[in-house]
Write an enzyme that holds these catalytic residues in place. Sequence first.
Site, short mmCIF file in Angstrom:
data_model
loop_
_atom_site.label_atom_id
_atom_site.label_comp_id
_atom_site.label_asym_id
_atom_site.label_seq_id
_atom_site.Cartn_x
_atom_site.Cartn_y
_atom_site.Cartn_z
N ASP A 103 25.89 61.51 57.51
CA ASP A 103 25.96 61.01 56.13
C ASP A 103 27.34 60.41 55.91
O ASP A 103 28.24 60.53 56.75
CB ASP A 103 25.65 62.12 55.13
CG ASP A 103 26.61 63.29 55.20
OD1 ASP A 103 27.67 63.14 55.83
OD2 ASP A 103 26.31 64.34 54.63
N ASP A 114 15.89 65.49 55.98
CA ASP A 114 16.85 66.52 56.36
C ASP A 114 17.00 67.49 55.20
O ASP A 114 16.80 67.11 54.05
CB ASP A 114 18.22 65.93 56.71
CG ASP A 114 19.04 65.67 55.45
OD1 ASP A 114 19.91 66.51 55.12
OD2 ASP A 114 18.82 64.66 54.76
#
Length: 376
Positions: free
Chosen positions: A90, A270
């Site tokens: 991320d 996720d």
Amino acid sequence: MLNFELLTTDGNARRGRVTLNHGVVETPIFMPVGTYGSVKAMSPLELNEIGAQIILGNTFHLWLRPGLDVVDTHAGLHKFIGWDKPILTDSGGFQVFSLGELRKITEEGVTFASPVNGDKLFLSPEISMQIQRTLNSDIVMQFDECTPYEIDGRPATHDEAARSMRMSLRWAKRSRDEFDHLANPNALFGIVQGGMFEDLRDESLAGLSELDFHGYAIGGLSVGEPKEDMMRVLEHVGPRLPAHKPHYLMGVGTPEDLVAGVAHGVDMFDCVMPTRNARNGWLFTRFGDVKIRNAAHRNDPRPLDEQCGCYTCRNFSRAYLHHLHRVGEILGARLNTIHNLYYYLELMREMRTAIEEHRFEAFRRQFAENRARGTR
């Protein structure tokens, strides 16, 4: 590098294949979260054994510790953590914005106090791209502002969500430019924002589509909003994402959320839920959830799920898992985590097969019926 093949569809559910620099990912897929370069309680060997194809790392935390100099001496995150399959990182944006009053947002980026030692730090789209290039993650996420559901104790207004989304769009352009400037050979995903407002989500997606990202993520969900709002936005955005690119729903969620996401065109997920819940003794099964601490399991010789093929269910009873949890043994957290992640990955395998055989809706009904039945 990213190549996406859409192999077949069943309604809005998609069966695909993503080819990345470190391997092939069959979708729909769940990505275990390894915040600091480690999926908690799991070794890379165990991740391979349960069928993990790709894991997630956290740019913000890896930047702070161990630091880019350490990762760079290993030529990237893969060798540093001993994982030779794909990694998604991320951008660090969500963690920075979670710091609340410890950070200051400007057009240039975010200034904040390090949660490690209090040092003043600055993170921008360009710096995020540079960090992720050093990490050599297979999928890089654009730097964005995750629009909160609540501001000052009330839901964000349309104007507040619009300002946040439009800044994320400008940051998307800067992320794309820096990614290209660095000649990063990996893939870059854009993130659709816009809060709970469909028109803002559409504006965000239109702007991101012009930048031609390798894939598209839905951000800003599971951030405190009611479940019905999350599903409304997911149902609106999912089928509108570019059909020839992979779709990623960030930070979501329960087994029910995963099935709903696939039904609305999502390919990748996720969430910390399976690992975090495992450490707290909350275990997922096809017939509902088991709270292993409860006294009802003290003398139960059955496995968690008699239909589960994981190492935990093949070898240990509920009574043993109950005992390990009650006395705080590390093995308990490990066995619980193996089971929960196996369950999530098996759920994705079952959905891939159901889509291939064009029986996804029947699978979805049976899944809901089984989960509602509860454990016995």
